[in-house]
Design an enzyme around this catalytic site. Sequence first.
Site, PDB file in Angstrom:
ATOM      1  N   ASP A 173       0.871  -1.177   0.000  1.00  0.00           N
ATOM      2  CA  ASP A 173       0.000   0.000   0.000  1.00  0.00           C
ATOM      3  C   ASP A 173       0.911   1.230   0.000  1.00  0.00           C
ATOM      4  O   ASP A 173       2.125   1.121   0.183  1.00  0.00           O
ATOM      5  CB  ASP A 173      -0.874  -0.003   1.266  1.00  0.00           C
ATOM      6  N   SER A 174       0.304   2.389  -0.192  1.00  0.00           N
ATOM      7  CA  SER A 174       1.080   3.619  -0.118  1.00  0.00           C
ATOM      8  C   SER A 174       1.568   3.889   1.313  1.00  0.00           C
ATOM      9  O   SER A 174       2.468   4.684   1.515  1.00  0.00           O
ATOM     10  CB  SER A 174       0.230   4.785  -0.597  1.00  0.00           C
TER      11      SER A 174
ATOM     12  N   TYR B 122      -0.952   8.431  -2.506  1.00  0.00           N
ATOM     13  CA  TYR B 122      -1.020   8.151  -3.949  1.00  0.00           C
ATOM     14  C   TYR B 122      -2.231   8.852  -4.583  1.00  0.00           C
ATOM     15  O   TYR B 122      -2.255   9.061  -5.798  1.00  0.00           O
ATOM     16  CB  TYR B 122      -1.189   6.639  -4.190  1.00  0.00           C
ATOM     17  N   GLY B 123      -3.228   9.121  -3.745  1.00  0.00           N
ATOM     18  CA  GLY B 123      -4.524   9.603  -4.231  1.00  0.00           C
ATOM     19  C   GLY B 123      -4.485  10.663  -5.323  1.00  0.00           C
ATOM     20  O   GLY B 123      -5.132  10.518  -6.353  1.00  0.00           O
TER      21      GLY B 123
ATOM     22  N   CYS C 217      -4.332  -1.426  -1.962  1.00  0.00           N
ATOM     23  CA  CYS C 217      -4.544   0.011  -2.107  1.00  0.00           C
ATOM     24  C   CYS C 217      -5.527   0.193  -3.260  1.00  0.00           C
ATOM     25  O   CYS C 217      -5.292  -0.318  -4.365  1.00  0.00           O
ATOM     26  CB  CYS C 217      -3.208   0.671  -2.426  1.00  0.00           C
ATOM     27  N   ASN C 218      -6.613   0.866  -2.978  1.00  0.00           N
ATOM     28  CA  ASN C 218      -7.629   1.063  -4.030  1.00  0.00           C
ATOM     29  C   ASN C 218      -7.106   1.926  -5.164  1.00  0.00           C
ATOM     30  O   ASN C 218      -7.387   1.680  -6.329  1.00  0.00           O
ATOM     31  CB  ASN C 218      -8.879   1.722  -3.447  1.00  0.00           C
ATOM     32  N   THR C 219      -6.346   2.957  -4.799  1.00  0.00           N
ATOM     33  CA  THR C 219      -5.833   3.867  -5.821  1.00  0.00           C
ATOM     34  C   THR C 219      -4.925   3.106  -6.788  1.00  0.00           C
ATOM     35  O   THR C 219      -5.053   3.228  -8.006  1.00  0.00           O
ATOM     36  CB  THR C 219      -5.040   5.017  -5.156  1.00  0.00           C
TER      37      THR C 219
ATOM     38  N   GLU D 227      -2.607   8.695   8.645  1.00  0.00           N
ATOM     39  CA  GLU D 227      -1.138   8.586   8.711  1.00  0.00           C
ATOM     40  C   GLU D 227      -0.583   9.427   9.875  1.00  0.00           C
ATOM     41  O   GLU D 227       0.475   9.137  10.405  1.00  0.00           O
ATOM     42  CB  GLU D 227      -0.499   9.016   7.381  1.00  0.00           C
TER      43      GLU D 227
ATOM     44  N   CYS E 166     -11.000   2.920   0.235  1.00  0.00           N
ATOM     45  CA  CYS E 166      -9.585   3.244   0.425  1.00  0.00           C
ATOM     46  C   CYS E 166      -9.183   2.415   1.630  1.00  0.00           C
ATOM     47  O   CYS E 166      -9.898   2.406   2.645  1.00  0.00           O
ATOM     48  CB  CYS E 166      -9.408   4.726   0.717  1.00  0.00           C
ATOM     49  N   THR E 167      -8.081   1.719   1.510  1.00  0.00           N
ATOM     50  CA  THR E 167      -7.751   0.767   2.584  1.00  0.00           C
ATOM     51  C   THR E 167      -7.369   1.460   3.899  1.00  0.00           C
ATOM     52  O   THR E 167      -7.293   0.813   4.935  1.00  0.00           O
ATOM     53  CB  THR E 167      -6.624  -0.185   2.144  1.00  0.00           C
ATOM     54  N   HIS E 168      -7.161   2.756   3.847  1.00  0.00           N
ATOM     55  CA  HIS E 168      -6.945   3.487   5.097  1.00  0.00           C
ATOM     56  C   HIS E 168      -8.251   3.665   5.887  1.00  0.00           C
ATOM     57  O   HIS E 168      -8.216   3.843   7.097  1.00  0.00           O
ATOM     58  CB  HIS E 168      -6.396   4.894   4.816  1.00  0.00           C
TER      59      HIS E 168
HETATM   60  N1  DGN Z   1      -4.728   3.282   0.897  1.00  0.00           N
HETATM   61  C1  DGN Z   1      -4.812   3.761  -0.432  1.00  0.00           C
HETATM   62  C2  DGN Z   1      -6.097   3.389  -1.120  1.00  0.00           C
HETATM   63  O1  DGN Z   1      -6.699   2.406  -0.754  1.00  0.00           O
HETATM   64  O2  DGN Z   1      -6.471   4.067  -2.057  1.00  0.00           O
HETATM   65  C3  DGN Z   1      -4.577   5.173  -0.738  1.00  0.00           C
HETATM   66  C4  DGN Z   1      -3.918   6.032   0.209  1.00  0.00           C
HETATM   67  C5  DGN Z   1      -3.269   7.152  -0.483  1.00  0.00           C
HETATM   68  O3  DGN Z   1      -2.147   6.991  -0.853  1.00  0.00           O
HETATM   69  N2  DGN Z   1      -3.914   8.232  -0.689  1.00  0.00           N
END
Ligand code: DGN
Length: 266
Positions: free
Chosen positions: A7-8, A39-40, A70-72, A149, A181-183
Amino acid sequence: RPIGVFDSGLGGLTVLKAINKVLPNENVIYFGDTARVPYGPRSKETIIKYTFQAINFLISKNVKAIVIACNTATARSLKEANHKYDLPIIGVIEAGARTAAYSTKNKIVGVIGTQGTISSKAYNLEIGKIDKDIKIIDKACPLFVPIVEEGWANTDIAHLTAERYLQELKDQNIDSLVLGCTHYPLLKRTIGEFVGTEIKLVNPAKETALDLKKILEEKDLLRESGDSQSIYEYYVSDIPEKFASIAQEFLKQEIRDIKQVEIYKY
Ligand code: DGN
């Protein structure tokens, strides 16, 4: 051989946790690209480059399969990754879309994620493949990732941010909300408190872990149970301290020896 998860930053830990539940015997190597989070807002080209570097690094660790947690990165680069590499690589969006389609009763689903995920329309596409009558109301929530974060997931700042982003979704009668988003599962309490119990929060992690299990079974890659205890290794691309403290709090276990990797070299 281990499973690679990346993931990011911290978000992929929500998927790692699900993998640990579904596949407790497997060894896992986690990589969080903390030097380059978020990454978004980045372009597709940049995210493809970052994803390929993460994959190259994980392959150098001899992984047998990779989960883009990571979804992005899934939205922007899963197809390209599967085109380039031979080993099994899965993302989180197909699994999330499936979970959402099962979850909704009134067929109005909210999807939240980063700008990259939301503007890719990947969830709309995948949910539409399952049931084209599901109406999707999506919204980018870019501040959530830095809040997580920063370790502020359950603070007044997180609550206010949730209110600002999610009020309009709440007003549109959604009955399920995809944490795209996995966060975001790290913000589950905050988001849940704001949207209330009538709206189900959809976390793609479990279904992703089940997809992974299925692939490992099909390819005969499961680690035999009864072997020695599973090993988890953690790598990040910037100083590990902050990652370590939030990760430990989330996983509720001590994580020793998080290593730093120069990801630019891969
Ligand atoms: N956790 C990442 C996701 O699922 O998209 C993105 C987090 C990020 O880098 N913005």
